[in-house]
Design an enzyme around this catalytic site. Structure first.
Site, short mmCIF file in Angstrom:
data_model
loop_
_atom_site.label_atom_id
_atom_site.label_comp_id
_atom_site.label_asym_id
_atom_site.label_seq_id
_atom_site.Cartn_x
_atom_site.Cartn_y
_atom_site.Cartn_z
N GLU A 141 -0.93 7.82 16.00
CA GLU A 141 -1.75 9.03 15.77
C GLU A 141 -2.98 8.68 14.92
OE1 GLU A 141 1.65 8.91 15.23
OE2 GLU A 141 2.05 9.83 17.18
N HIS A 190 18.70 -3.01 32.45
CA HIS A 190 19.87 -3.81 32.06
C HIS A 190 21.16 -2.97 32.12
CE1 HIS A 190 17.16 -6.92 30.49
NE2 HIS A 190 18.19 -7.66 30.15
N GLU A 240 -5.68 -6.91 10.88
CA GLU A 240 -4.24 -6.67 10.91
C GLU A 240 -3.85 -6.05 12.26
OE1 GLU A 240 -2.67 -4.13 7.84
OE2 GLU A 240 -0.61 -4.44 8.50
N THR A 258 -0.17 4.41 12.24
CA THR A 258 0.59 4.97 13.37
C THR A 258 -0.34 5.15 14.58
OG1 THR A 258 0.09 7.25 12.76
CG2 THR A 258 2.08 6.28 11.78
N ALA A 292 3.25 8.59 0.30
CA ALA A 292 1.92 8.36 0.89
C ALA A 292 1.91 7.11 1.75
CB ALA A 292 0.86 8.25 -0.20
N MET A 294 0.85 -1.19 0.00
CA MET A 294 0.00 0.00 0.00
C MET A 294 0.89 1.25 0.00
SD MET A 294 -2.57 -1.07 3.10
CE MET A 294 -1.91 -2.46 3.96
N THR A 295 1.85 1.26 0.93
CA THR A 295 2.63 2.47 1.20
C THR A 295 3.52 2.87 0.01
OG1 THR A 295 2.69 1.78 3.49
CG2 THR A 295 4.23 3.51 2.87
C1 FAD Z 1 9.58 -2.06 8.67
C2 FAD Z 1 8.34 -1.58 7.99
C3 FAD Z 1 7.48 -2.49 7.41
C4 FAD Z 1 6.34 -2.05 6.73
N1 FAD Z 1 5.56 -2.97 6.05
C5 FAD Z 1 4.61 -2.52 5.19
C6 FAD Z 1 3.95 -3.41 4.28
O1 FAD Z 1 4.19 -4.62 4.29
N2 FAD Z 1 3.05 -2.90 3.40
C7 FAD Z 1 2.75 -1.56 3.36
O2 FAD Z 1 1.95 -1.15 2.53
N3 FAD Z 1 3.36 -0.69 4.20
C8 FAD Z 1 4.29 -1.13 5.09
N4 FAD Z 1 4.94 -0.25 5.94
C9 FAD Z 1 4.59 1.16 5.88
C10 FAD Z 1 3.88 1.68 7.13
O3 FAD Z 1 2.58 1.17 7.22
C11 FAD Z 1 3.91 3.22 7.04
O4 FAD Z 1 5.26 3.61 7.27
C12 FAD Z 1 2.99 3.88 8.05
O5 FAD Z 1 1.65 3.66 7.72
C13 FAD Z 1 3.24 5.40 8.16
O6 FAD Z 1 3.27 6.00 6.90
P1 FAD Z 1 4.50 6.98 6.52
O7 FAD Z 1 5.76 6.23 6.81
O8 FAD Z 1 4.29 7.46 5.14
O9 FAD Z 1 4.40 8.17 7.54
P2 FAD Z 1 3.52 9.51 7.36
O10 FAD Z 1 2.16 9.15 6.94
O11 FAD Z 1 4.28 10.46 6.51
O12 FAD Z 1 3.49 10.05 8.84
C14 FAD Z 1 4.54 10.82 9.45
C15 FAD Z 1 4.04 11.31 10.80
O13 FAD Z 1 2.89 12.13 10.63
C16 FAD Z 1 1.82 11.65 11.41
N5 FAD Z 1 0.54 11.86 10.75
C17 FAD Z 1 0.19 11.57 9.47
N6 FAD Z 1 -1.09 11.86 9.26
C18 FAD Z 1 -1.58 12.34 10.43
C19 FAD Z 1 -2.86 12.80 10.87
N7 FAD Z 1 -3.92 12.80 10.06
N8 FAD Z 1 -2.99 13.22 12.14
C20 FAD Z 1 -1.94 13.21 13.00
N9 FAD Z 1 -0.72 12.77 12.65
C21 FAD Z 1 -0.54 12.34 11.38
C22 FAD Z 1 2.10 10.16 11.57
O14 FAD Z 1 1.40 9.61 12.68
C23 FAD Z 1 3.60 10.15 11.73
O15 FAD Z 1 3.92 10.42 13.06
C24 FAD Z 1 6.05 -0.68 6.66
C25 FAD Z 1 6.90 0.24 7.28
C26 FAD Z 1 8.05 -0.18 7.90
C27 FAD Z 1 9.00 0.85 8.44
#
Ligand code: FAD
Length: 379
Positions: free
Chosen positions: A367, A338, A242, A365, A131, A126-127
């Site tokens: 949030e 520790h 999930e 997240t 986005a 998805m990610t």
């Molecule tokens: C190790 C790892 C494995 C993952 N596995 C998968 C996977 O298998 N498939 C997949 O699709 N994705 C995967 N992800 C992605 C993960 O789901 C996203 O990183 C997560 O949803 C956050 O999106 P972003 O990183 O774009 O952060 P952003 O959306 O850019 O967020 C950045 C900050 O802004 C805050 N924020 C954003 N919108 C709001 C709001 N409306 N109100 C308040 N705060 C807000 C967030 O909480 C966060 O603190 C993985 C990520 C990692 C690091």
């Protein structure tokens, strides 16, 4: 605190999954961490033993165990042994259900048997680089070309990204409607589908998290899951399960972090007495014990509600929010108790600390969980 929602069959299943982990996972954890990926053999063994999609119907090779407690047991046991890279719950409790729920008869017959045997490893994408939380902001597109869809774009942070043989890819299908997206089954070897190098991460060292690229990939119409514009709804619908899976693993991870910390502080001495004799240590551990027990009762109740299809997205979000925040606190206090050894990779608490950090971020997240919960409160 004694848990009350497991029966004898669950205990037997847990024992057999533990035996599998002892034999097929524990001896390989260091090598997998070094390689940045889990071996395919482990997946095949898991399939052979019936640990992949145990809920699937027998006609596809599943055991028909439509009881989320089995998924809970596997998520817990993986957390107890501190194995964050072997993402069996992602395959079984997240990706597999998309195919079972939204796939047609042909797709299920074609894919589920291989998925259950561990021959076809799954991922969900998805990610995107720009986005994550805002899924509707994704840019990957799928254009209807008559007999196929043409897929263009990229995805980032995809778990099982390198091993995956079938990736469920979310892509926009109507430029006029930002919520119109489809879920496409992109298979290994499709021309135009490429993968980046494994991403270097803080923790989850044995997990092959990767970037995926789609350049004019011709996805046959037979590989569209459900409705071409229904993907957003499907994603939202599946996220509750999930998040419950995350919560099951997070509370078990907190329990494991607490146990390893107790072991350490009873052995380690300072000022001629075990660290556990200091009031600060005992109070910290007592607080953690209380919070983990309370969280466990809540998660167990959520699992039973989910079995009865009564778990709402809001309560699943509460479970994820509470348990992953708690996990963060417990591993942090655990490292503190520790001392310097808690910062050394050879101590389990160090790896637990590193692995835990992502739990508050992925699958939505903390949030975003608060957004979902407060929306449910009509705020
Ligand atoms: C190790 C790892 C494995 C993952 N596995 C998968 C996977 O298998 N498939 C997949 O699709 N994705 C995967 N992800 C992605 C993960 O789901 C996203 O990183 C997560 O949803 C956050 O999106 P972003 O990183 O774009 O952060 P952003 O959306 O850019 O967020 C950045 C900050 O802004 C805050 N924020 C954003 N919108 C709001 C709001 N409306 N109100 C308040 N705060 C807000 C967030 O909480 C966060 O603190 C993985 C990520 C990692 C690091």
């Amino acid at each position: 605190m004694q848990r009350i929602h497991f029966d004898t069959e669950h205990s037997m299943f847990r024992e057999s999954f533990r035996t599998f982990l002892k034999k097929e996972v524990l001896p390989h954890q260091d090598a997998w961490e070094e390689a940045g990926v889990v071996s395919r053999e482990a997946w095949l063994k898991a399939g052979e033993m019936g640990f992949l999609l145990p809920w699937a119907d027998e006609e596809y090779g599943g055991a028909g165990l439509k009881d989320f407690r089995y998924e809970q047991i596997m998520a817990e046991e993986l957390a107890y042994i501190n194995e964050a890279g072997f993402m069996l719950p992602l395959h079984s409790a997240l990706c597999g259900p998309y195919i079972a729920e939204y796939g047609n008869a042909e797709q299920k017959a074609r894919l589920l048997p291989g998925i259950i045997r561990g021959e076809l490893i799954l991922a969900v994408a998805m990610t995107e680089p720009s986005a994550g939380s805002d899924l509707a902001g994704m840019r990957t597109t799928a254009v209807d070309k008559g007999d196929h869809y043409e897929l263009n774009g990229s995805k980032v942070f995809i778990s099982n990204g390198l091993l995956a043989d079938v990736v469920i890819v979310a892509a926009k299908t109507d430029p006029a409607n930002k919520h119109a997206m489809g879920l496409f089954l992109v298979e290994r070897g499709m021309p135009g589908f490429a993968r980046g190098a494994p991403l270097k991460k803080l923790g989850m060292k044995s997990q092959d998290t990767a970037e995926l690229f789609f350049n004019n990939v011709k996805v046959p119409k037979a590989n569209l899951l459900g409705d071409a514009k229904g993907g957003f709804f499907y994603l939202m619908n599946m996220l509750a399960q999930e998040r419950l899976t995350n919560a099951c693993g997070a509370v078990a991870g907190a329990e494991a972090a607490l146990q390893t910390t107790i072991d350490y502080v009873t052995e380690r001495k300072a000022f001629d007495r075990p660290i556990s004799h200091f009031q600060n240590t005992r109070f910290k551990l007592a607080e953690m014990r209380t919070q983990v027990d309370v969280a466990q009762v809540f998660v167990d109740r959520c699992v039973m509600d989910h079995n009865q299809k009564k778990l709402t997205p809001e309560v699943a979000a509460e479970a994820k929010l509470f348990t992953t925040e708690l996990l963060g606190k417990v591993v942090d206090e655990g490292v503190q108790l520790h001392g310097g050894w808690g910062y050394m990779w050879e101590y389990p608490i160090c790896k637990m600390y590193a692995n835990a950090r992502i739990q508050r971020i992925f699958a939505g997240t903390s949030e975003i969980m608060k957004e979902i919960i407060s929306r449910g409160m009509k705020l």
